[in-house]
Design a protein around this motif. Sequence first.
Motif, PDB file in Angstrom:
ATOM      1  N   TRP A  82       0.839  -1.192   0.000  1.00  0.00           N
ATOM      2  CA  TRP A  82       0.000   0.000   0.000  1.00  0.00           C
ATOM      3  C   TRP A  82       0.870   1.237   0.000  1.00  0.00           C
ATOM      4  CZ3 TRP A  82       0.018  -3.536   4.045  1.00  0.00           C
ATOM      5  CH2 TRP A  82       0.804  -3.171   5.130  1.00  0.00           C
ATOM      6  N   THR A  85      -0.697   8.310   2.043  1.00  0.00           N
ATOM      7  CA  THR A  85      -0.557   9.734   1.728  1.00  0.00           C
ATOM      8  C   THR A  85      -1.480  10.519   2.660  1.00  0.00           C
ATOM      9  OG1 THR A  85      -2.261   9.614   0.019  1.00  0.00           O
ATOM     10  CG2 THR A  85       0.026   9.338  -0.704  1.00  0.00           C
ATOM     11  N   LEU A  98      -4.572   8.654   4.001  1.00  0.00           N
ATOM     12  CA  LEU A  98      -5.204   8.017   2.850  1.00  0.00           C
ATOM     13  C   LEU A  98      -4.343   6.828   2.441  1.00  0.00           C
ATOM     14  CD1 LEU A  98      -5.935  11.262   0.799  1.00  0.00           C
ATOM     15  CD2 LEU A  98      -7.397  10.145   2.484  1.00  0.00           C
ATOM     16  N   GLU A 100      -3.855   3.715  -0.205  1.00  0.00           N
ATOM     17  CA  GLU A 100      -4.220   3.114  -1.488  1.00  0.00           C
ATOM     18  C   GLU A 100      -3.476   1.793  -1.611  1.00  0.00           C
ATOM     19  OE1 GLU A 100      -4.335   4.018  -6.292  1.00  0.00           O
ATOM     20  OE2 GLU A 100      -3.527   5.525  -4.935  1.00  0.00           O
ATOM     21  N   LYS A 105      -6.324  -0.199  -7.255  1.00  0.00           N
ATOM     22  CA  LYS A 105      -5.929   1.146  -7.698  1.00  0.00           C
ATOM     23  C   LYS A 105      -7.122   2.094  -7.736  1.00  0.00           C
ATOM     24  CE  LYS A 105      -1.567   0.443  -8.578  1.00  0.00           C
ATOM     25  NZ  LYS A 105      -0.584   0.932  -7.672  1.00  0.00           N
ATOM     26  N   TRP A 107      -8.812   3.385  -5.326  1.00  0.00           N
ATOM     27  CA  TRP A 107      -9.559   3.414  -4.071  1.00  0.00           C
ATOM     28  C   TRP A 107      -8.646   3.944  -2.973  1.00  0.00           C
ATOM     29  CZ3 TRP A 107     -14.530   1.569  -2.676  1.00  0.00           C
ATOM     30  CH2 TRP A 107     -15.273   1.089  -3.746  1.00  0.00           C
ATOM     31  N   LYS A 108      -9.135   4.902  -2.218  1.00  0.00           N
ATOM     32  CA  LYS A 108      -8.368   5.428  -1.091  1.00  0.00           C
ATOM     33  C   LYS A 108      -9.199   5.271   0.166  1.00  0.00           C
ATOM     34  CE  LYS A 108      -5.465   8.428  -3.687  1.00  0.00           C
ATOM     35  NZ  LYS A 108      -4.846   9.681  -3.879  1.00  0.00           N
ATOM     36  N   TYR A 109      -8.629   4.593   1.131  1.00  0.00           N
ATOM     37  CA  TYR A 109      -9.294   4.374   2.404  1.00  0.00           C
ATOM     38  C   TYR A 109      -8.762   5.381   3.408  1.00  0.00           C
ATOM     39  CZ  TYR A 109     -10.864   0.161   0.167  1.00  0.00           C
ATOM     40  OH  TYR A 109     -11.454  -0.710  -0.716  1.00  0.00           O
ATOM     41  N   HIS A 110      -9.677   6.024   4.121  1.00  0.00           N
ATOM     42  CA  HIS A 110      -9.311   7.090   5.052  1.00  0.00           C
ATOM     43  C   HIS A 110      -9.212   6.490   6.456  1.00  0.00           C
ATOM     44  CE1 HIS A 110     -11.102  10.220   2.132  1.00  0.00           C
ATOM     45  NE2 HIS A 110     -11.014   9.054   1.529  1.00  0.00           N
ATOM     46  N   TYR A 124     -13.868   6.318   2.721  1.00  0.00           N
ATOM     47  CA  TYR A 124     -13.145   5.873   1.533  1.00  0.00           C
ATOM     48  C   TYR A 124     -13.553   6.762   0.373  1.00  0.00           C
ATOM     49  CZ  TYR A 124     -17.518   3.615   0.170  1.00  0.00           C
ATOM     50  OH  TYR A 124     -18.817   3.375  -0.168  1.00  0.00           O
TER      51      TYR A 124
END
Length: 143
Positions: A82, A85, A98, A100, A105, A107-110, A124
């Motif tokens: 992963w 960021t 964030l 990823e 690719k 998708w960003k999970y918070h 997300y």
Amino acid sequence: MDLHPITVIEIMFTLTLISALYIVAIFIPKTKRKIGLYTASTISALVLLFFIIRPFWTDYHVSVKKEQLTLYLEKQFPNEKWQITQNIGRQYNPYIFLVEFHNEKGWKYHYFVKNADHIRQNGYSHPDGTGRKNGKHMQQNDW
């Protein structure tokens, strides 16, 4: 130098407060004026020190929390890769990261990191046009 509006507001508020302190110190009776000016100077120095130290303090805590998140992700998702960021800007919480995943690719999970024991996925974002509502790495939180 381009200042963020939050920074401008902080500086204006601080300058107003410190100016008011000096004005009050000048207009108090002459016998107490020295103490008033000394107090205003001390408060000015402390506020300046706060503004100097705060970015370093925040950067240090962000690096610690990023390491805590990395350890958490290694435990939750072994054998995966992963990239971590952050959103850039004063308006964003520096303790929300964030993530990823390389096999998902776009998708960003918070993740919010309070400390090593309190790490939560709190949202997300997904790429446009995916049509999927759940990503591969969604976690159910107990809150």
